[in-house]
Scaffold this motif. Structure first.
Motif, PDB file in Angstrom:
ATOM      1  N   GLY A   1       0.910  -1.272  -0.137  1.00 50.11           N
ATOM      2  CA  GLY A   1      -0.080  -0.026   0.058  1.00 50.11           C
ATOM      3  C   GLY A   1       0.725   1.317   0.001  1.00 50.11           C
ATOM      4  N   PRO A   2       0.296   2.472   0.505  1.00 52.04           N
ATOM      5  CA  PRO A   2       1.051   3.682   0.237  1.00 52.04           C
ATOM      6  C   PRO A   2       1.816   3.974   1.573  1.00 52.04           C
ATOM      7  N   LEU A   3       2.383   4.943   1.469  1.00 46.81           N
ATOM      8  CA  LEU A   3       3.237   5.557   2.698  1.00 46.81           C
ATOM      9  C   LEU A   3       2.053   6.216   3.384  1.00 46.81           C
ATOM     10  N   ILE A   4       2.423   6.550   4.694  1.00 51.18           N
ATOM     11  CA  ILE A   4       1.243   7.170   5.423  1.00 51.18           C
ATOM     12  C   ILE A   4       0.930   8.741   5.008  1.00 51.18           C
ATOM     13  N   ASP A   5       1.690   9.352   4.390  1.00 53.26           N
ATOM     14  CA  ASP A   5       1.308  10.758   3.912  1.00 53.26           C
ATOM     15  C   ASP A   5       2.416  11.394   2.840  1.00 53.26           C
TER      16      ASP A   5
ATOM     17  N   GLY B   1      -2.927   9.407  -4.129  1.00 53.46           N
ATOM     18  CA  GLY B   1      -2.083   8.461  -2.937  1.00 53.46           C
ATOM     19  C   GLY B   1      -0.620   8.697  -2.855  1.00 53.46           C
ATOM     20  N   CYS B   2      -0.338   8.121  -1.624  1.00 53.89           N
ATOM     21  CA  CYS B   2       1.189   8.552  -1.455  1.00 53.89           C
ATOM     22  C   CYS B   2       1.933   7.050  -1.541  1.00 53.89           C
ATOM     23  N   PHE B   3       1.964   6.632  -2.688  1.00 56.37           N
ATOM     24  CA  PHE B   3       2.430   5.552  -3.117  1.00 56.37           C
ATOM     25  C   PHE B   3       4.101   5.728  -3.484  1.00 56.37           C
ATOM     26  N   TYR B   4       4.797   4.807  -3.152  1.00 49.54           N
ATOM     27  CA  TYR B   4       6.355   4.886  -3.378  1.00 49.54           C
ATOM     28  C   TYR B   4       6.561   3.384  -3.572  1.00 49.54           C
TER      29      TYR B   4
END
Length: 470
Positions: free
Chosen positions: A312-316, A348-351
């Motif tokens: 999933g994404p990072l928190i923010d 989203g905050c994906f990496y």
């Protein structure tokens, strides 16, 4: 000319904080920003409830916790879904952490009544005892990356031993914590406060709090320690990590890549014990790096509610910027990207899972906590060199050693200056284990049976027989 109007000031609305879904950016809910007044009310309520709770027989306190665990189990899936919406953890992982929290409550419900003191050997006419007593009001400041499991264990350990609790979840993932308190339904012995540092600072500094259990960053941990220093109050700190994985010559590079991927990219690297530094022996470095890059490219990023999503994404966005800045700095200073390293388009905050080879030894990605899906790989000439590099730095949480050599495994667990050493497994361990972190990673036992010692204080009692009256 119109008559002058009298203006009545409207009361200012209390500030609120938005809670956003890190996968979509959508609003999940709002919480109060926090205030010293709200904290004081919660602490006073917990203080008022504590004497009667301390006098409640331990078996009855344990029964109340077991009943709370049953209520939590009945709502586990809904709670996990809420935790995923606000925290971005894949849904199956969130459910696993809720189940871990339930297990922790049940564990402490069993252990609490068995938390024995000691009978000492004094004279024949007297009895000497060492007994455990509750500390009083315990403040819990819990992080966003594992909000349910950590909260459940610390709440249960504190309550079963006769303390009352004021619990503040992180403002980045507060709604699951609020729902947790509702489901536990333990009354005044468990108080909730919401907010950011406007709640956290007055809670840590409150003069009627007897113990603070804090899990989070080193910077905030220092603030908590300072807030408690004036009254010499006890603090247990679980802080950051910069965990190393040491890969010895002779290991299967494909298997080593599996372990490294698990250790580095679980929960998008947002685990205190994530593998962030990898020191690989030059004899296996090339096939290992190739295998790890293939695994990175194969991981499916996506909505954490989708079963097909593996990460999933990072928190923010702030956390993503922090991670990406470390990667860019390393590449600028000579490191080579073998996978990932670019911010994806879209919401989203994906990496992406990132493999970074050859960063300088003093690069931020090597010496600072990353808390993101970045595996920083450095090739070493020997196992001794890997040990030397792994022991550099300010953190001492845990380390992983992959080796076919029993001698090297023995040497590693003896020499690594960390609280936990895992040999030939990125994760795992027996239930009931507890470790003390080293250096900037904290101090005290934040989990395990030994947590019961942290949340209690020991009194020595000497009982002698009074002489008969004349």
């Amino acid at each position: 000319m119109p008559p002058a109007q009298t203006m009545t000031a409207k009361p200012r609305a209390a500030p609120a904080l938005d809670v956003l879904d890190p996968a979509t950016g959508e609003l999940v809910g709002r919480i109060p920003a926090g205030s010293a007044e709200a904290v004081d009310a919660a602490v006073r309520a917990a203080r008022a409830a504590q004497p009667a709770w301390a006098r409640t027989p331990p078996a009855e306190r344990a029964y109340a916790l077991k009943a709370a665990a049953r209520r939590l189990r009945a709502a586990a899936e809904d709670l996990a879904e809420l935790a995923t919406r606000e925290g971005g953890k894949p849904l199956a992982d969130s459910l696993g952490r809720v189940e871990a929290g339930i297990a922790a409550i049940e564990l402490y419900a069993e252990l609490g009544p068995l938390h024995r003191g000691r009978s000492l050997q004094g004279s024949w006419e007297a009895a000497d005892l060492m007994v455990h007593e509750p500390r009083g009001v315990v403040a819990l400041l819990v992080p966003w990356n594992d909000p349910i499991a950590i909260a459940c264990g610390q709440i249960a350990a504190a309550l079963v031993t006769g303390n009352t609790v004021v619990y503040k979840p992180s403002e980045k993932a507060p709604l699951a914590g609020e729902r947790l308190v509702e489901l536990l339904d333990l009354g005044d012995v468990l108080q909730l406060v919401q907010g950011d540092s406007r709640a956290g600072r007055p809670l840590a500094a409150h003069p009627r709090v007897d113990l603070v259990l804090f899990t989070g960053t080193v910077q905030t941990g220092r603030e908590v320690l300072d807030a408690c220093a004036d009254r010499f109050r006890k603090v247990v700190l679980r802080l950051g990590g910069k965990d190393a994985m040491l890969i010895d010559a002779g290991v299967d590079p494909e298997w080593a890549a599996e372990q490294a991927a698990l250790g580095a990219w679980a929960n998008a690297g947002q685990v205190a014990t994530s593998v962030e530094r990898i020191f690989v022996h030059r004899d296996v470095a090339e096939p290992f790096i190739e295998a790890l890059a293939r695994r990175a490219d194969a991981i499916e990023l996506g909505d954490p509610r989708d079963p097909a999503s593996e990460m999933g994404p990072l928190i923010d966005e702030d956390q993503r910027d922090w991670v990406h800045n470390q990667v860019e700095d390393a590449v600028h200073n000579g490191a080579v990207l073998h996978a990932g390293g670019e911010v994806p388009d879209g919401p989203g905050c994906f990496y992406p899972p990132t493999v970074l080879v050859g960063p300088p030894g003093d690069a931020p990605v090597v010496v600072q906590e990353t808390f993101g899906p970045v595996a920083a790989v450095r090739v070493v000439s020997s196992f001794a060199a890997a040990l030397e590099e792994a022991n550099r730095g300010e953190y001492g949480l845990s380390a992983v050693v992959l080796t076919p050599s029993h001698a090297n495994a023995q040497r590693a667990w003896r020499e690594l200056d960390v609280g936990t050493v895992k040999v030939n497994a990125a994760f795992g361990g027996a239930p009931g284990a507890a470790a003390q972190a080293r250096r900037f990673s904290g101090h005290g036992f934040g989990y395990g049976p030994e947590l019961l010692d942290e949340v209690t204080q020991t009194k020595v009692v000497h009982l002698a027989v009074a002489p008969p009256a004349p």
